[in-house]
Design an enzyme around this catalytic site. Sequence first.
Site, PDB file in Angstrom:
ATOM      1  N   ASP A 149      15.600  -3.910  -4.062  1.00 23.33           N
ATOM      2  CA  ASP A 149      15.007  -5.213  -3.748  1.00 23.33           C
ATOM      3  C   ASP A 149      13.811  -5.518  -4.648  1.00 23.33           C
ATOM      4  O   ASP A 149      13.107  -6.504  -4.444  1.00 23.33           O
ATOM      5  CB  ASP A 149      14.556  -5.241  -2.284  1.00 23.33           C
ATOM      6  CG  ASP A 149      13.540  -4.145  -1.967  1.00 23.33           C
ATOM      7  OD1 ASP A 149      13.790  -2.990  -2.347  1.00 23.33           O
ATOM      8  OD2 ASP A 149      12.505  -4.436  -1.347  1.00 23.33           O
ATOM      9  N   TYR A 179       4.371   1.980   5.926  1.00 23.08           N
ATOM     10  CA  TYR A 179       3.473   2.705   5.043  1.00 23.08           C
ATOM     11  C   TYR A 179       2.043   2.652   5.563  1.00 23.08           C
ATOM     12  O   TYR A 179       1.642   1.673   6.196  1.00 23.08           O
ATOM     13  CB  TYR A 179       3.502   2.097   3.637  1.00 23.08           C
ATOM     14  CG  TYR A 179       4.840   2.207   2.952  1.00 23.08           C
ATOM     15  CD1 TYR A 179       5.171   3.340   2.229  1.00 23.08           C
ATOM     16  CD2 TYR A 179       5.777   1.180   3.036  1.00 23.08           C
ATOM     17  CE1 TYR A 179       6.398   3.453   1.601  1.00 23.08           C
ATOM     18  CE2 TYR A 179       7.012   1.279   2.408  1.00 23.08           C
ATOM     19  CZ  TYR A 179       7.312   2.416   1.684  1.00 23.08           C
ATOM     20  OH  TYR A 179       8.528   2.527   1.062  1.00 23.08           O
ATOM     21  N   ARG A 228      -1.232   1.902   4.387  1.00 18.56           N
ATOM     22  CA  ARG A 228      -1.864   1.263   3.230  1.00 18.56           C
ATOM     23  C   ARG A 228      -2.936   0.289   3.709  1.00 18.56           C
ATOM     24  O   ARG A 228      -2.625  -0.686   4.381  1.00 18.56           O
ATOM     25  CB  ARG A 228      -0.830   0.509   2.393  1.00 18.56           C
ATOM     26  CG  ARG A 228       0.167   1.404   1.686  1.00 18.56           C
ATOM     27  CD  ARG A 228       1.179   0.601   0.907  1.00 18.56           C
ATOM     28  NE  ARG A 228       2.139   1.459   0.247  1.00 18.56           N
ATOM     29  CZ  ARG A 228       3.261   1.036  -0.328  1.00 18.56           C
ATOM     30  NH1 ARG A 228       3.544  -0.269  -0.328  1.00 18.56           N
ATOM     31  NH2 ARG A 228       4.087   1.880  -0.912  1.00 18.56           N
ATOM     32  N   LYS A 274      11.191   4.493   7.210  1.00 16.53           N
ATOM     33  CA  LYS A 274      10.920   5.009   5.871  1.00 16.53           C
ATOM     34  C   LYS A 274       9.420   5.024   5.674  1.00 16.53           C
ATOM     35  O   LYS A 274       8.722   4.077   6.048  1.00 16.53           O
ATOM     36  CB  LYS A 274      11.579   4.095   4.841  1.00 16.53           C
ATOM     37  CG  LYS A 274      11.162   4.320   3.398  1.00 16.53           C
ATOM     38  CD  LYS A 274      11.837   3.301   2.506  1.00 16.53           C
ATOM     39  CE  LYS A 274      11.373   3.398   1.060  1.00 16.53           C
ATOM     40  NZ  LYS A 274      12.082   2.429   0.190  1.00 16.53           N
ATOM     41  N   GLY A 277      10.645   6.981  -2.572  1.00 17.10           N
ATOM     42  CA  GLY A 277      10.577   7.694  -3.839  1.00 17.10           C
ATOM     43  C   GLY A 277       9.293   7.442  -4.602  1.00 17.10           C
ATOM     44  O   GLY A 277       8.788   8.315  -5.293  1.00 17.10           O
ATOM     45  N   GLY A 333      14.203   4.255  -4.682  1.00 19.89           N
ATOM     46  CA  GLY A 333      14.579   3.185  -5.580  1.00 19.89           C
ATOM     47  C   GLY A 333      14.399   3.507  -7.044  1.00 19.89           C
ATOM     48  O   GLY A 333      15.324   3.884  -7.748  1.00 19.89           O
ATOM     49  N   ARG A 334      13.163   3.320  -7.569  1.00 17.84           N
ATOM     50  CA  ARG A 334      12.929   3.396  -9.008  1.00 17.84           C
ATOM     51  C   ARG A 334      13.305   4.741  -9.611  1.00 17.84           C
ATOM     52  O   ARG A 334      13.785   4.799 -10.752  1.00 17.84           O
ATOM     53  CB  ARG A 334      11.460   3.078  -9.316  1.00 17.84           C
ATOM     54  CG  ARG A 334      11.105   1.616  -9.172  1.00 17.84           C
ATOM     55  CD  ARG A 334       9.603   1.390  -9.215  1.00 17.84           C
ATOM     56  NE  ARG A 334       8.944   1.882  -8.008  1.00 17.84           N
ATOM     57  CZ  ARG A 334       7.634   1.927  -7.838  1.00 17.84           C
ATOM     58  NH1 ARG A 334       6.833   1.531  -8.824  1.00 17.84           N
ATOM     59  NH2 ARG A 334       7.108   2.358  -6.703  1.00 17.84           N
TER      60      ARG A 334
END
Length: 264
Positions: free
Chosen positions: A24, A143, A145, A173, A198, A225-226
């Site tokens: 995404d 997350y 953050r 996640k 990741g 992802g990346r």
Amino acid sequence: MTVGRDARLARLRTGDRYLMVPMDHGITLGAVRGLKNIESTIDAVTRGGADAVLTQKGIAPRVHPTKNDAGYVVHLNASTTIGPDENDKRLTGTVTEAVRAGADAVSFHINVGSDHEPDQLAQLAEVTADADRLGIPVLAMAYARGPGLDGDEPDALGHAVRLAEEVGADLVKTGYSGDADSFEHVVESTRLPVLIAGGSRGSDRETLEMVRGAVDGGAAGVSMGRSIFQHEDPEAITRAVSAVVHDDQRVETALEKAGLAVEC
């Protein structure tokens, strides 16, 4: 849990383990490497063993012809790196739109501890309520953050994953705490299956060591992802990650079986 939700969750995993590849990032980063010809990347990662792929709703027509019967998740909020605040994720779709796009599940990102947490928390609650009515699983990307927060700190990550369960998500996640022992606390903070993100791409060994540590700490898999879609060989790195997640292989064995260099 409804029969429909259970059936759809089963499409996202192998046994009780999950290997998901989110793509995404086109909204966040633009058409970066691996996403310009997203069809070939989707084909490669699903041939390599990904259980599911994830995109925004508008990419659905490019997903279905190339996903090789893997599961499909539609993400429902986003922000950009060139906007005023990357943590300010805004709605980009609805559960109903995701169903129309052929999704097996939806996902939603919340930055726990950020200035945007209150709005994102309320929106996540609305998403889980809508999804419950339709029997659609929800993956919460939760997350830690915000100001003064260490996003890898186990207590903060544990709070984030517990929030996801409290609001009604089916999967969560989050970030990785850095080692298996500390990640056990994160996993023990919820009854939901916990997947690790990741993050930015590292070496193949670094990627697999992170996956190995997370699995040893009790993670149910990865949503990566990346590190996968920007790899020179997305199929090979997916095979290597799959070997750890699904076959419980050691890092060196996974690298060798995938035909990747075993770095010292």
